[in-house]
Design a protein around this motif. Structure first.
Motif, short mmCIF file in Angstrom:
data_model
loop_
_atom_site.label_atom_id
_atom_site.label_comp_id
_atom_site.label_asym_id
_atom_site.label_seq_id
_atom_site.Cartn_x
_atom_site.Cartn_y
_atom_site.Cartn_z
N ASP A 39 5.46 10.44 2.69
CA ASP A 39 4.61 11.50 3.37
C ASP A 39 3.08 10.80 3.87
OD1 ASP A 39 5.92 13.70 2.25
OD2 ASP A 39 4.90 13.29 -0.01
N ASN A 40 3.70 9.62 4.79
CA ASN A 40 2.88 8.38 5.66
C ASN A 40 1.22 9.03 5.11
OD1 ASN A 40 2.59 7.78 8.26
ND2 ASN A 40 1.79 9.06 9.09
N HIS A 41 1.41 8.01 3.86
CA HIS A 41 0.01 8.17 2.89
C HIS A 41 -0.77 6.84 3.63
CE1 HIS A 41 -2.65 7.68 -0.52
NE2 HIS A 41 -2.19 8.53 -0.90
N PRO A 42 -2.14 7.48 3.96
CA PRO A 42 -2.64 6.39 3.85
C PRO A 42 -3.02 4.65 3.78
CG PRO A 42 -3.92 8.28 3.86
CD PRO A 42 -2.40 8.59 3.54
N SER A 43 -2.53 4.77 2.19
CA SER A 43 -3.11 4.22 1.39
C SER A 43 -1.85 3.15 1.53
CB SER A 43 -2.47 3.96 0.36
OG SER A 43 -1.32 4.44 -0.42
N VAL A 44 -0.07 3.36 1.95
CA VAL A 44 1.02 2.19 2.43
C VAL A 44 1.31 2.41 3.21
CG1 VAL A 44 1.26 2.63 -0.08
CG2 VAL A 44 2.11 4.24 1.44
N SER A 45 0.24 2.87 4.06
CA SER A 45 0.86 2.84 5.63
C SER A 45 1.12 1.40 6.02
CB SER A 45 0.21 4.10 6.70
OG SER A 45 -1.22 3.38 6.89
N ALA A 46 0.50 0.40 6.35
CA ALA A 46 1.05 -0.35 6.74
C ALA A 46 1.67 -1.55 6.15
CB ALA A 46 -0.91 -1.56 6.38
N ILE A 47 2.81 -0.81 5.18
CA ILE A 47 3.40 -2.38 4.70
C ILE A 47 4.35 -2.06 5.78
CG2 ILE A 47 5.70 -1.20 2.77
CD1 ILE A 47 3.69 -1.09 1.07
N PRO A 48 5.61 -1.75 6.85
CA PRO A 48 6.08 -1.68 7.05
C PRO A 48 6.38 -3.25 8.84
CG PRO A 48 6.53 0.52 7.43
CD PRO A 48 4.79 -0.12 6.26
N ASP A 49 4.68 -2.15 9.41
CA ASP A 49 4.52 -3.55 9.96
C ASP A 49 4.16 -5.68 9.12
OD1 ASP A 49 4.40 -2.33 12.34
OD2 ASP A 49 1.90 -1.83 12.15
N LEU A 50 3.82 -4.89 8.16
CA LEU A 50 3.15 -6.11 7.05
C LEU A 50 4.56 -6.79 6.95
CD1 LEU A 50 1.94 -8.66 5.35
CD2 LEU A 50 1.61 -6.96 3.50
N VAL A 51 5.51 -5.99 6.18
CA VAL A 51 6.50 -6.23 5.92
C VAL A 51 7.87 -7.95 6.79
CG1 VAL A 51 9.43 -6.27 4.64
CG2 VAL A 51 7.62 -5.02 3.78
N ARG A 52 7.13 -6.62 8.91
CA ARG A 52 7.68 -7.37 9.80
C ARG A 52 7.34 -8.43 10.17
NH1 ARG A 52 7.30 -1.89 11.27
NH2 ARG A 52 9.28 -1.23 11.40
N THR A 53 6.12 -8.99 9.71
CA THR A 53 5.45 -10.22 9.75
C THR A 53 4.83 -11.30 9.22
OG1 THR A 53 3.61 -9.10 9.55
CG2 THR A 53 4.42 -9.14 12.07
N MET A 54 5.10 -10.86 7.26
CA MET A 54 4.84 -11.65 6.54
C MET A 54 5.20 -13.43 6.31
SD MET A 54 6.14 -9.52 3.55
CE MET A 54 7.66 -9.37 2.60
N ARG A 55 4.82 -14.30 5.58
CA ARG A 55 5.43 -15.34 5.87
C ARG A 55 4.80 -15.89 4.35
NH1 ARG A 55 6.93 -18.17 10.81
NH2 ARG A 55 7.38 -19.74 8.72
N SER A 56 3.58 -15.99 4.12
CA SER A 56 2.95 -16.50 3.52
C SER A 56 2.56 -15.86 1.68
CB SER A 56 1.68 -16.51 3.68
OG SER A 56 0.59 -15.69 4.20
N GLU A 57 2.10 -17.26 0.95
CA GLU A 57 2.51 -16.20 -0.78
C GLU A 57 0.91 -14.96 -0.63
OE1 GLU A 57 0.32 -18.32 -4.64
OE2 GLU A 57 1.07 -19.65 -3.12
N ASP A 58 -0.49 -15.07 0.23
CA ASP A 58 -1.05 -14.62 1.11
C ASP A 58 -0.43 -13.03 1.10
OD1 ASP A 58 -2.93 -16.10 -0.86
OD2 ASP A 58 -3.75 -16.71 1.44
N ASP A 59 0.77 -13.01 1.96
CA ASP A 59 1.04 -11.90 2.90
C ASP A 59 1.83 -11.24 1.69
OD1 ASP A 59 0.19 -12.67 5.03
OD2 ASP A 59 2.08 -13.39 5.81
N LEU A 60 2.59 -12.15 1.04
CA LEU A 60 3.44 -11.13 -0.17
C LEU A 60 2.38 -10.55 -1.35
CD1 LEU A 60 5.47 -10.77 -1.54
CD2 LEU A 60 5.69 -12.85 -2.41
N HIS A 61 1.02 -11.76 -1.79
CA HIS A 61 0.42 -10.59 -2.98
C HIS A 61 0.00 -9.40 -1.67
CE1 HIS A 61 -0.52 -14.63 -5.24
NE2 HIS A 61 0.27 -13.93 -5.32
N ARG A 62 -0.62 -9.56 -0.35
CA ARG A 62 -0.76 -8.33 -0.08
C ARG A 62 -0.11 -7.57 0.07
NH1 ARG A 62 -1.72 -6.93 6.39
NH2 ARG A 62 -2.90 -5.49 6.42
#
Length: 446
Positions: free
Chosen positions: A413-436
């Motif tokens: 439902d385009n919930h703002p608390s999780v809206s950043a997930i697609p962009d994060l998954v497309r760029t994540m590399r590090s341990e910190d990224d995965l924890h985020r």
């Protein structure tokens, strides 16, 4: 002299030594598939059956996230519940070589593992690609009878794919990996007779938990047969029904990666993949403004084995209607859409069933049997109208999504608390990224 098990050892060595991160196409495909699966997991988080599992499974202490629930638990329980939630809508990806759903088993295991181990996002992606490769190579080596005779490959191969992913990520030895695979193989179970029932998505949960547990046991020194692919009463003897091609388990490993070719199909509709070509024909006819009331009869022609998963002819609710070619055709034709709301727990609409009852099926016996080759998949619809005229429409292959971003927005439902997930998954590399990412998955959308 110690016995050698050449095929199982070669399979384990391929898992341990794989280097998938050097293949940009494989990594890109993995990132896209993870976004797609997370959409499905968020969408299934509030399902009745997911709630039952949360109530009935004893939650152990741990930091593993239950997606979309705002809760944490032990890794084994989280892997089971998240895998079930990701499959409960039957909206998650499918792979032709597996003839099943790999992502909904493997990714939940790796996310759960990340709550206990120091994993980078890169390592998670690598483990996912390798686990999928293991599932797909075994699917190719088993042949088609495994599925057609009643096994659900998501469950039977998923345990092994999950164990393979863990072994790769944690750097198991070849011997430890072979033991983990053997323990996973002895967990292999799941029957297609459960399609249309609550137990079908539970198969994914079973496989995820069993694969993770098998890998853990092997690492702890728990023994088991290390020759599940070589033993005369092993995996092929039990599951292939005489169609095994054992060398396919290792031949061509990673060249290309199975996540690249034939690749995953990201579902456009929340119903069984085998019904999607039927749905496309129904949508085409809706676009042509065909009046469903003018139809006298519809004949759907599949290749031999092409409708094996479509086990329901007369559905009663939207749940079992996910596995009904007749219902999917009627719904696409009448409503011009195939939405999550069409496949819920409410009774199917009378107007749709009235059209579905005019649909029959048959097989084109002269056509090649449906196989892992997408070119063998087709559906022909012959529509006889009440005035005696006829229409013929055909769809070859499978439709799919090229970008799951909108699917993710819709499922959350385009919930703002999780809206950043697609962009994060497309760029994540590090341990910190995965924890985020894991922190975002912990948000409750209820």
């Amino acid at each position: 002299m110690e016995k050698t098990f050449p095929l199982t050892t070669a399979f384990a060595e391929a898992i341990v030594s794989a280097e998938p991160l050097s293949d940009g196409a494989a990594v890109a495909a993995a990132r896209k598939a993870i976004v797609d699966w997370l959409a499905c997991a968020f969408g299934g988080a509030s399902d009745r059956t997911t709630r039952i599992l949360l109530e009935q499974l004893p939650a152990g202490a741990g930091e593993a996230v239950i997606i979309g629930q705002g809760r944490r638990t032990d890794a084994l329980t989280a892997a089971l519940i998240n895998a079930h939630a990701g499959h409960v809508l039957d909206y998650d990806d499918v792979h032709a070589s597996v003839r099943g759903h790999p992502t909904t088993v493997i990714v939940p295991v790796l996310l759960a593992l990340a709550s206990e181990e120091r994993l980078s996002a890169d390592r998670l992606i690598a483990g996912y690609i390798v686990g999928l490769e293991a599932m797909a190579r075994l699917g190719l080596s088993l042949g088609m009878r495994h599925y057609e005779n009643g096994f659900h490959a998501t469950a039977t191969l998923g345990t092994i794919g999950a164990a393979a992913a863990v072994a790769h990520v944690l750097g198991y030895s070849v011997a430890e990996t072979a033991t983990a695979l053997g323990l996973a193989a002895t967990h292999s179970s799941g029957l297609r007779l459960q399609f249309g029932h609550d137990a079908k998505p539970y198969h994914a949960g079973m496989a995820a938990r069993s694969g993770l547990l098998s890998a853990r046991l092997a690492k702890a020194g728990f023994g088991g047969a290390r020759d599940f692919l070589d033993n005369p009463i092993g995996f092929f003897s039990a599951f292939a029904f005489g169609e095994e091609r054992p060398r396919m388990a290792v031949e061509g490993w990673g060249s290309p990666w199975q996540i690249v070719a034939p690749g995953l199909t990201l579902k456009a509709f929340p119903c069984c993949t085998a019904s999607h070509p039927v749905g496309m024909i129904g949508l085409q006819l809706h676009g042509e403004k065909l009046d469903a009331g003018l139809i006298d009869e519809v004949l759907l022609t599949f290749p031999p084995g092409g409708d094996a998963a479509l086990v329901v002819i007369n559905p009663t609710t939207g749940i079992d209607a996910r596995f009904s070619a007749e219902y999917v055709f009627a719904t696409a034709l009448v409503d011009g859409a195939l939405k999550i709301s069409h496949f819920g727990e409410t009774p199917v609409r009378d107007d749709l069933i009235a059209i579905a009852r005019r649909v029959r099926r048959r097989h084109h016996e002269a056509a090649p049997r449906m196989s892992n080759d997408p070119k063998t998949r087709f559906v022909i619809a012959e529509i006889k109208l009440k005035d005696g005229s006829r229409l013929v429409r055909e769809f070859k292959g499978l439709p799919g999504l090229s970008d799951p971003t909108e699917k993710f927005r819709d499922a959350t439902d385009n919930h703002p608390s999780v809206s950043a997930i697609p962009d994060l998954v497309r760029t994540m590399r590090s341990e910190d990224d995965l924890h985020r990412l894991i922190a975002l998955l912990a948000h409750s959308l209820n």
